[in-house]
Scaffold this active site. Structure first.
Site, PDB file in Angstrom:
ATOM      1  N   CYS A  18      -1.602  -8.835  -8.293  1.00 22.59           N
ATOM      2  CA  CYS A  18      -2.162  -8.441  -6.997  1.00 22.59           C
ATOM      3  C   CYS A  18      -1.032  -8.049  -6.043  1.00 22.59           C
ATOM      4  CB  CYS A  18      -2.991  -9.551  -6.360  1.00 22.59           C
ATOM      5  SG  CYS A  18      -3.665  -9.032  -4.773  1.00 22.59           S
ATOM      6  N   LEU A  53      -7.402 -10.688  -1.871  1.00 22.90           N
ATOM      7  CA  LEU A  53      -8.081 -11.708  -2.690  1.00 22.90           C
ATOM      8  C   LEU A  53      -9.083 -12.548  -1.907  1.00 22.90           C
ATOM      9  CD1 LEU A  53      -5.100 -12.906  -4.932  1.00 22.90           C
ATOM     10  CD2 LEU A  53      -7.093 -11.576  -5.656  1.00 22.90           C
ATOM     11  N   LYS A  75     -15.065 -10.802  -9.335  1.00 14.42           N
ATOM     12  CA  LYS A  75     -14.071 -10.784  -8.244  1.00 14.42           C
ATOM     13  C   LYS A  75     -12.983 -11.844  -8.455  1.00 14.42           C
ATOM     14  CE  LYS A  75     -12.225 -10.104  -4.171  1.00 14.42           C
ATOM     15  NZ  LYS A  75     -11.368  -8.918  -3.940  1.00 14.42           N
ATOM     16  N   ILE A 133      -7.185  -5.978   0.351  1.00 20.61           N
ATOM     17  CA  ILE A 133      -8.215  -6.988   0.605  1.00 20.61           C
ATOM     18  C   ILE A 133      -7.547  -8.360   0.719  1.00 20.61           C
ATOM     19  CG2 ILE A 133     -10.391  -8.003  -0.224  1.00 20.61           C
ATOM     20  CD1 ILE A 133     -10.521  -4.938   0.335  1.00 20.61           C
ATOM     21  N   GLY A 173      -7.666   2.083 -14.581  1.00 19.06           N
ATOM     22  CA  GLY A 173      -6.941   2.960 -13.667  1.00 19.06           C
ATOM     23  C   GLY A 173      -7.532   4.360 -13.608  1.00 19.06           C
TER      24      GLY A 173
END
Lengths: 244, 304
Positions: free
Chosen positions: B131, B73, B45, B71, B244
């Site tokens: 991100c 991060l 993560k 989310i 992807g």
């Protein structure tokens, strides 16, 4: 958690938009009342999380409200069809803290998980009282099923068309002594229960989920005990840790 | 016997299948589901200098053949990841660990990479400059070649571990970004992160996601990722981790033929927690079907 292919046995309408489905197969993944299952449906990318209403032997009962594409598809399924389901998700309710006279409060589609919980508490020799809250008499389901367990059942309707007029907290005033509270329902109801009860308790929350098993952090919430994932560390939180 | 092993900058993966950062937590919880030692590597993560709760919920919106997430991060911060999460993963897992690092300034990227450099259990650093769900950071480093090069150059100074830069598809020219990373000294390129997307709830007449716009991933983006892996393979000499929409052993092979040395599986893990295990089990069958003896030999083969 376990992945199982379960066979639909029955799928019947309980009210206008609430259905009850029974499925058979391997239920060994389910450990505790208050857990949920996550159902894969053809043509939809994400699974649909649904709470466990009952599990006995190799039979699972779920009760769900049709709210979108997933539950719409689910409602059209027929006996004999097979579903890819992850079972035994979430922490569920812990019964060891309940004392002798636990109070169970379910609102709307928060009612189903109370059923297996009620059975477990009875099996442990406890005397639960159950409050079921609905908007109106047409929406009531499972009152008789709870009564058949031999427990005291109070029903409230917001419009007063059946039972006690008002919210579950109005019914709460008519309950005598209780030792602990278990509840599931819409968040405003949970908050009202939180403020109304005199004991500790366990609250089951809902959140839009990605995976349902703790991988994506899609359903995180803040608690007094740190960040938690509703799907994995919840859906049940203890009263003491909840931040509104 | 077919050979599924590949090498990323001297790190041997017994197969090219890697769960993508953000879809597999810190890995160890998946060990309750299957033996995670079947995996080629794990990208853990995304981690930042400070702990982050992330964005408000709802953070997830379903789409046709995919989902949008925002989310933001969420992670316990670099120190807790080093002290708690990586050791917990290492207790149950022996294969390579890829540490995914994000930041809001070059200094933060550098500080995290410096700390991770000292962790023996980490084999590869994947620097996330892509991100889409955080402001003033993340993707903004990945949308301008000069910024991408600056981050790469800065982190390379503080680590001897192989550094992969994870790129965003939300750019006009992915090739210029990849080249800038190569110029900055990157050891490899990971691509693609999520493609930006939006869904609206018709009942509420508002975006489903609290942060409104999120990152779209899932099977639907596979062709977009394929195209970018293809272009970057032609433009740079670095190994590529393709990401992807990968959902099957066939997808893995297809992406390798486009130029990927290893392939990350993301959104599919969220639907099928066994996805990586299933793909790895199926790889030998698909390799035999297409008469592939050694996966290394098909990397970029479609360009020849």
């Amino acid at each position: 958690m376990k992945q199982s292919y379960l066979i639909v046995s029955t799928n019947e309408k309980l009210t206008d938009n609430v259905y009850k489905m029974t499925l058979t197969g391997d239920m060994s993944g389910i450990e505790r009342p208050g857990q949920f299952v996550n159902i894969l449906l053809d043509g939809l990318f994400l699974r649909r999380p649904i709470s466990v209403c009952d599990v006995e032997g190799n039979t699972l009962t779920i009760i769900y409200k049709v709210v979108g594409k997933g539950t719409e598809k689910l409602s059209k399924m027929k006996g004999g069809e097979i579903l890819d389901i992850l079972t035994g998700l979430g922490n569920g309710y812990f019964t060891d803290l309940s004392g002798d006279k636990p109070l169970l409060i379910g609102g709307g589609v928060g009612v189903p998980p109370m059923y297996k919980l009620c059975k477990c508490l009875i099996d442990e020799g406890k005397t639960p009282t159950v409050i079921l809250g609905f908007n109106t008499s047409k929406e009531i389901f499972y009152e008789n099923e709870f009564k058949a367990l031999g427990v005291n059942v109070l029903v409230s309707t917001v419009d007063g068309s059946y039972g006690i007029k008002g919210f579950v907290t109005d019914a709460l005033r008519e309950v005598g002594e209780y030792t602990y509270v278990y509840t599931c329902g819409p968040e405003p109801m949970l908050k009202a229960v939180y403020n109304a009860i005199s004991t500790s308790g366990q609250f089951s929350f809902e959140e839009r989920m990605g995976c349902g098993f703790g991988a994506c952090m899609g359903c995180s919430c803040k608690t007094k005990y740190g960040n938690k994932r509703i799907c994995k560390d919840g859906p049940v939180l203890v009263k003491e840790e909840i931040i509104w | 016997m077919v050979n599924t092993s590949v090498s990323l900058c001297g790190v041997t993966l017994k197969n090219p299948v890697v769960p993508a950062s953000g879809t597999f937590g810190f890995g160890y919880e998946f060990n309750d589901i299957y033996d995670i030692n079947v995996l080629g590597a794990i990208s853990i993560k995304g981690t930042t200098k400070e702990p982050r709760f992330g964005n408000p919920t709802p953070r997830i919106a379903e789409c046709t053949s995919g989902l949008i997430n925002s989310i933001g991060l969420q992670n316990p911060g670099i120190d807790a990841v080093i002290e708690r999460e990586i050791p917990r993963l290492r207790e149950v897992y022996k294969n390579p660990i890829i540490s995914n690092i994000s930041g809001f300034s070059i200094d933060e990227y550098v500080e995290c990479c410096e700390k991770i450099d000292a962790v023996d259990d980490v084999d590869i650093i994947e620097v996330n400059i892509s991100c889409p769900n955080v402001h003033n950071g993340g993707m903004s480093f990945g949308t301008l070649p000069e910024n991408a090069e600056a981050v790469t150059r800065a982190v390379k100074k503080v680590t001897t571990k192989p550094v992969f830069i994870k790129l965003t598809p939300n750019v006009t020219d992915i090739v210029s970004i990849a080249k800038a990373c190569e110029q900055g000294g990157a050891d490899g390129i990971s691509l693609i992160n999520t493609s930006q997307g939006l869904r609206i709830d018709l009942n509420k007449r508002k975006p489903i996601i609290a942060n409104k716009i999120g990152g779209f991933s899932g099977r639907a983006i596979f062709p977009i990722a394929m195209k970018m892996v293809w272009q970057v393979y032609e433009a740079v000499k670095l190994p590529i981790m393709g990401i992807g929409g990968v959902a099957s052993a066939e997808d893995v092979i297809e992406m390798m033929m486009a130029g990927a040395t290893a392939v990350q599986v993301g959104a599919e893990n969220l639907v099928n927690p066994y996805a990586c295990n299933d793909i790895i089990n199926d790889l030998p069958r698909v390799m035999e079907k297409y008469k592939i003896n050694d996966l290394k030999e098909i990397i970029g083969e479609a360009h020849k």
